[in-house]
Design a protein around this motif. Structure first.
Motif: not given
Length: 233
Positions: A70-90, A102-104
């Motif tokens: 998504v971030k490599a595509d010029e047409a979509t790189r502006h879209i913010p992403i929030i990860f939702l995941t059970a993987r919360d290690t540093e 943009d958030d985790y």
């Protein structure tokens, strides 16, 4: 009637989580679409979303890999992403932010927390994100392969590649109908002028040219033996 607070895509292979998020975010006035895999999500017109809620641990394509695309595509790189995941290690958190997240938010999470973070991210990015619709930008793309239908240009992983009119129209037809098999005669009828005598083998020659020009995406222009050609995803 479509809600007006923004259009959000939820990508998660856990259907229960998707249903809960969809219900609550729609109650808050957002328009919600759901995909249960990154593969399914990447088939959607991503540029029409103002935010993506993205799980990390999914099937063949992980959330991290989808975010990278998504971030490599010029047409979509502006879209913010929030990860939702059970993987919360540093390390996972750092990876997510390095990919442009943009958030985790770690699972399990409260719905109120998700809503508050969605509001915060949209408020922070609303002046940076163009409110788009599926047809606002006349572009067809698959991963790094992009056709600009207005300018008649082809970009492959960000690099412009020269295509003839016939090559462009042939690739456009295949990409607009991903998965559909076209016989040689169908392609001749749709692409070539009726006033010109063209043999079916001409199609094979152009398919070979297309495969060379799209380079890393050559395998997407596939053959269904005995039937014809199609764009494989």
């Amino acid at each position: 009637m479509e809600n007006t607070n923004g259009r959000i895509l939820i990508v998660d292979d856990e259907e229960d989580i998707c249903e809960i998020l969809k219900f609550n975010l729609e109650t808050e006035g957002y328009t919600i679409d759901v995909a249960h895999s990154a593969e399914e999500a990447l088939m959607l017109p991503l540029k029409c979303y103002q935010l993506v809620l993205l799980d990390v641990m999914m099937g063949e394509i992980s959330g991290f890999e989808m975010a990278k695309r998504v971030k490599a595509d010029e047409a979509t790189r502006h879209i913010p992403i929030i990860f939702l995941t059970a993987r919360d290690t540093e390390n996972d958190t750092i990876t997510g932010f390095n990919l442009g997240a943009d958030d985790y938010i770690a699972k399990p999470f409260s719905i109120r927390e998700v809503i508050l973070r969605v509001r915060a991210v949209l408020k922070r990015t609303q002046n940076l994100v163009p409110i788009a619709t599926e047809t606002a930008v006349n572009i067809i793309n698959y991963e790094g392969l992009e056709l600009n239908l207005d300018k008649k240009l082809v970009h492959i992983d960000g690099v412009e590649v020269a295509f003839t009119k016939t090559e462009f129209e042939l690739l456009q037809l295949l990409m607009e109908n991903k998965g559909r098999v076209f016989s040689r005669q169908e392609l001749l009828d749709r692409i070539w002028s009726k006033d010109v005598l063209v043999l079916e083998r001409t199609v094979d020659v152009y398919i070979t040219r297309l495969r060379k020009k799209v380079d890393a995406y050559a395998q997407c222009i596939a053959t269904r033996l005995g039937y014809g050609y199609y764009f494989k995803v």
